[in-house]
Design a protein around this motif. Sequence first.
Motif, PDB file in Angstrom:
ATOM      1  N   SER A   1      52.147  -0.220  13.554  1.00  0.00           N
ATOM      2  CA  SER A   1      51.687  -1.430  12.857  1.00  0.00           C
ATOM      3  C   SER A   1      50.404  -1.998  13.474  1.00  0.00           C
ATOM      4  O   SER A   1      49.980  -3.085  13.116  1.00  0.00           O
ATOM      5  N   SER A   2      49.777  -1.236  14.366  1.00  0.00           N
ATOM      6  CA  SER A   2      48.612  -1.763  15.086  1.00  0.00           C
ATOM      7  C   SER A   2      47.299  -1.597  14.333  1.00  0.00           C
ATOM      8  O   SER A   2      46.257  -2.112  14.758  1.00  0.00           O
ATOM      9  N   GLY A   3      47.305  -0.878  13.228  1.00  0.00           N
ATOM     10  CA  GLY A   3      46.053  -0.639  12.504  1.00  0.00           C
ATOM     11  C   GLY A   3      46.314   0.133  11.231  1.00  0.00           C
ATOM     12  O   GLY A   3      47.467   0.372  10.865  1.00  0.00           O
ATOM     13  N   PRO A   4      45.230   0.542  10.567  1.00  0.00           N
ATOM     14  CA  PRO A   4      45.385   1.237   9.289  1.00  0.00           C
ATOM     15  C   PRO A   4      46.107   2.578   9.409  1.00  0.00           C
ATOM     16  O   PRO A   4      45.853   3.357  10.331  1.00  0.00           O
ATOM     17  N   VAL A   5      46.986   2.796   8.441  1.00  0.00           N
ATOM     18  CA  VAL A   5      47.726   4.054   8.298  1.00  0.00           C
ATOM     19  C   VAL A   5      47.353   4.612   6.925  1.00  0.00           C
ATOM     20  O   VAL A   5      47.312   3.869   5.944  1.00  0.00           O
ATOM     21  N   LEU A   6      47.070   5.900   6.832  1.00  0.00           N
ATOM     22  CA  LEU A   6      46.810   6.504   5.526  1.00  0.00           C
ATOM     23  C   LEU A   6      48.112   7.116   5.015  1.00  0.00           C
ATOM     24  O   LEU A   6      48.581   8.132   5.534  1.00  0.00           O
TER      25      LEU A   6
ATOM     26  N   LYS B   1      45.733  24.230   1.274  1.00  0.00           N
ATOM     27  CA  LYS B   1      46.966  25.014   1.138  1.00  0.00           C
ATOM     28  C   LYS B   1      47.358  25.149  -0.335  1.00  0.00           C
ATOM     29  O   LYS B   1      47.923  26.155  -0.749  1.00  0.00           O
ATOM     30  N   GLY B   2      47.028  24.126  -1.113  1.00  0.00           N
ATOM     31  CA  GLY B   2      47.356  24.154  -2.541  1.00  0.00           C
ATOM     32  C   GLY B   2      48.266  23.029  -2.978  1.00  0.00           C
ATOM     33  O   GLY B   2      48.636  22.940  -4.145  1.00  0.00           O
ATOM     34  N   TYR B   3      48.648  22.169  -2.046  1.00  0.00           N
ATOM     35  CA  TYR B   3      49.517  21.056  -2.431  1.00  0.00           C
ATOM     36  C   TYR B   3      48.747  20.048  -3.257  1.00  0.00           C
ATOM     37  O   TYR B   3      47.531  19.928  -3.171  1.00  0.00           O
ATOM     38  N   LYS B   4      49.507  19.318  -4.075  1.00  0.00           N
ATOM     39  CA  LYS B   4      48.912  18.337  -4.994  1.00  0.00           C
ATOM     40  C   LYS B   4      49.084  16.931  -4.438  1.00  0.00           C
ATOM     41  O   LYS B   4      50.205  16.523  -4.116  1.00  0.00           O
ATOM     42  N   LEU B   5      47.977  16.216  -4.338  1.00  0.00           N
ATOM     43  CA  LEU B   5      48.013  14.832  -3.880  1.00  0.00           C
ATOM     44  C   LEU B   5      48.495  13.945  -5.027  1.00  0.00           C
ATOM     45  O   LEU B   5      47.903  13.940  -6.105  1.00  0.00           O
ATOM     46  N   VAL B   6      49.581  13.206  -4.781  1.00  0.00           N
ATOM     47  CA  VAL B   6      50.216  12.426  -5.841  1.00  0.00           C
ATOM     48  C   VAL B   6      49.998  10.927  -5.632  1.00  0.00           C
ATOM     49  O   VAL B   6      49.988  10.143  -6.570  1.00  0.00           O
ATOM     50  N   ALA B   7      49.801  10.531  -4.371  1.00  0.00           N
ATOM     51  CA  ALA B   7      49.546   9.113  -4.072  1.00  0.00           C
ATOM     52  C   ALA B   7      48.846   9.022  -2.722  1.00  0.00           C
ATOM     53  O   ALA B   7      49.081   9.843  -1.838  1.00  0.00           O
ATOM     54  N   ILE B   8      47.991   8.006  -2.599  1.00  0.00           N
ATOM     55  CA  ILE B   8      47.286   7.808  -1.327  1.00  0.00           C
ATOM     56  C   ILE B   8      46.832   6.358  -1.224  1.00  0.00           C
ATOM     57  O   ILE B   8      46.352   5.780  -2.201  1.00  0.00           O
ATOM     58  N   LYS B   9      47.037   5.753  -0.052  1.00  0.00           N
ATOM     59  CA  LYS B   9      46.518   4.402   0.180  1.00  0.00           C
ATOM     60  C   LYS B   9      46.430   4.115   1.670  1.00  0.00           C
ATOM     61  O   LYS B   9      47.188   4.672   2.471  1.00  0.00           O
ATOM     62  N   LEU B  10      45.472   3.244   2.008  1.00  0.00           N
ATOM     63  CA  LEU B  10      45.283   2.835   3.400  1.00  0.00           C
ATOM     64  C   LEU B  10      45.953   1.474   3.570  1.00  0.00           C
ATOM     65  O   LEU B  10      45.637   0.534   2.850  1.00  0.00           O
ATOM     66  N   VAL B  11      46.894   1.391   4.512  1.00  0.00           N
ATOM     67  CA  VAL B  11      47.642   0.135   4.698  1.00  0.00           C
ATOM     68  C   VAL B  11      47.843  -0.152   6.187  1.00  0.00           C
ATOM     69  O   VAL B  11      47.928   0.770   6.994  1.00  0.00           O
ATOM     70  N   VAL B  12      47.934  -1.444   6.510  1.00  0.00           N
ATOM     71  CA  VAL B  12      48.347  -1.833   7.857  1.00  0.00           C
ATOM     72  C   VAL B  12      49.780  -2.337   7.725  1.00  0.00           C
ATOM     73  O   VAL B  12      50.015  -3.440   7.225  1.00  0.00           O
ATOM     74  N   PRO B  13      50.756  -1.517   8.124  1.00  0.00           N
ATOM     75  CA  PRO B  13      52.148  -1.938   7.954  1.00  0.00           C
ATOM     76  C   PRO B  13      52.507  -3.049   8.947  1.00  0.00           C
ATOM     77  O   PRO B  13      51.951  -3.090  10.049  1.00  0.00           O
TER      78      PRO B  13
ATOM     79  N   GLY C   1      38.902   9.420  13.283  1.00  0.00           N
ATOM     80  CA  GLY C   1      38.079  10.041  12.244  1.00  0.00           C
ATOM     81  C   GLY C   1      38.630  11.371  11.760  1.00  0.00           C
ATOM     82  O   GLY C   1      37.860  12.269  11.392  1.00  0.00           O
ATOM     83  N   LEU C   2      39.970  11.481  11.731  1.00  0.00           N
ATOM     84  CA  LEU C   2      40.583  12.764  11.377  1.00  0.00           C
ATOM     85  C   LEU C   2      41.145  12.811   9.953  1.00  0.00           C
ATOM     86  O   LEU C   2      41.829  13.767   9.590  1.00  0.00           O
ATOM     87  N   ILE C   3      40.854  11.770   9.158  1.00  0.00           N
ATOM     88  CA  ILE C   3      41.413  11.723   7.796  1.00  0.00           C
ATOM     89  C   ILE C   3      41.024  12.972   6.998  1.00  0.00           C
ATOM     90  O   ILE C   3      41.887  13.675   6.471  1.00  0.00           O
ATOM     91  N   SER C   4      39.737  13.253   6.916  1.00  0.00           N
ATOM     92  CA  SER C   4      39.313  14.356   6.039  1.00  0.00           C
ATOM     93  C   SER C   4      39.822  15.701   6.570  1.00  0.00           C
ATOM     94  O   SER C   4      40.217  16.573   5.789  1.00  0.00           O
ATOM     95  N   GLU C   5      39.828  15.851   7.874  1.00  0.00           N
ATOM     96  CA  GLU C   5      40.337  17.091   8.487  1.00  0.00           C
ATOM     97  C   GLU C   5      41.803  17.330   8.095  1.00  0.00           C
ATOM     98  O   GLU C   5      42.187  18.431   7.709  1.00  0.00           O
ATOM     99  N   ILE C   6      42.594  16.270   8.181  1.00  0.00           N
ATOM    100  CA  ILE C   6      44.032  16.409   7.904  1.00  0.00           C
ATOM    101  C   ILE C   6      44.287  16.575   6.409  1.00  0.00           C
ATOM    102  O   ILE C   6      45.037  17.460   5.986  1.00  0.00           O
ATOM    103  N   VAL C   7      43.638  15.737   5.608  1.00  0.00           N
ATOM    104  CA  VAL C   7      43.829  15.833   4.151  1.00  0.00           C
ATOM    105  C   VAL C   7      43.424  17.223   3.672  1.00  0.00           C
ATOM    106  O   VAL C   7      44.100  17.834   2.842  1.00  0.00           O
ATOM    107  N   SER C   8      42.345  17.756   4.234  1.00  0.00           N
ATOM    108  CA  SER C   8      41.859  19.048   3.748  1.00  0.00           C
ATOM    109  C   SER C   8      42.856  20.177   4.036  1.00  0.00           C
ATOM    110  O   SER C   8      42.933  21.135   3.277  1.00  0.00           O
ATOM    111  N   ARG C   9      43.639  20.051   5.101  1.00  0.00           N
ATOM    112  CA  ARG C   9      44.612  21.114   5.392  1.00  0.00           C
ATOM    113  C   ARG C   9      45.701  21.169   4.316  1.00  0.00           C
ATOM    114  O   ARG C   9      46.150  22.246   3.928  1.00  0.00           O
ATOM    115  N   PHE C  10      46.137  20.012   3.841  1.00  0.00           N
ATOM    116  CA  PHE C  10      47.135  19.975   2.767  1.00  0.00           C
ATOM    117  C   PHE C  10      46.506  20.398   1.437  1.00  0.00           C
ATOM    118  O   PHE C  10      47.113  21.114   0.648  1.00  0.00           O
TER     119      PHE C  10
END
Length: 161
Positions: free
Chosen positions: A77-82, A39-51, A27-36
Amino acid sequence: MLQDPSAEAAELERTFIAIKPDGVQRGLISEIVSRFERKGYKLVAIKLVVPSKEFAEQHYYDLKERPFFNGLCEFLSSGPVLAMVWEGQGVIKYGRKLIGATDPQNSEPGTIRGDLAIIVGRNIIHGSDGLETAKNEINLWFKPEELVNYAHNSENWLYGK
Ligand code: UDP
Ligand code: MG
């Protein structure tokens, strides 16, 4: 106005960042995304995938001789990767600073791995380690049309122009 014309190109620097299955499951997606984001970085692409395992092996190809390679690829490859692409001046190098040292036992407090992970095999996040790697990883994970070009509202405030 920017003083250094090369800074203009550097602004378009992009890096590949992925929250690994442990980070997603914890459950750390929002915590991690919020740090980037903060900081001021621009999100250019995002998707949830199971490689697939093969895809993970491609991603970590440079580490294929290492003893942990198979376990690492199985885990990725064991589960979803953001999967994400972040853009900004110096984002490749500074993104690695935000992430912290590979082994969370050595990551400084205040870094993502330092604050949120304990062991190297479950260090929750990946970040490109250089310009070439960033290009290759972005190409591997995203189609060109998945990268969104847009003006970031706070660019003037972030870069002073
Ligand atoms: N890794 C591991 N054992 C090690 C070194 C690395 O399990 O002794 C894993 C760890 O998850 C790391 C990934 O392999 O994030 C890729 O290793 P790399 O050296 O590229 O570290 P990173 O760039 O992720 O900091
Ligand atoms: Mg690496």
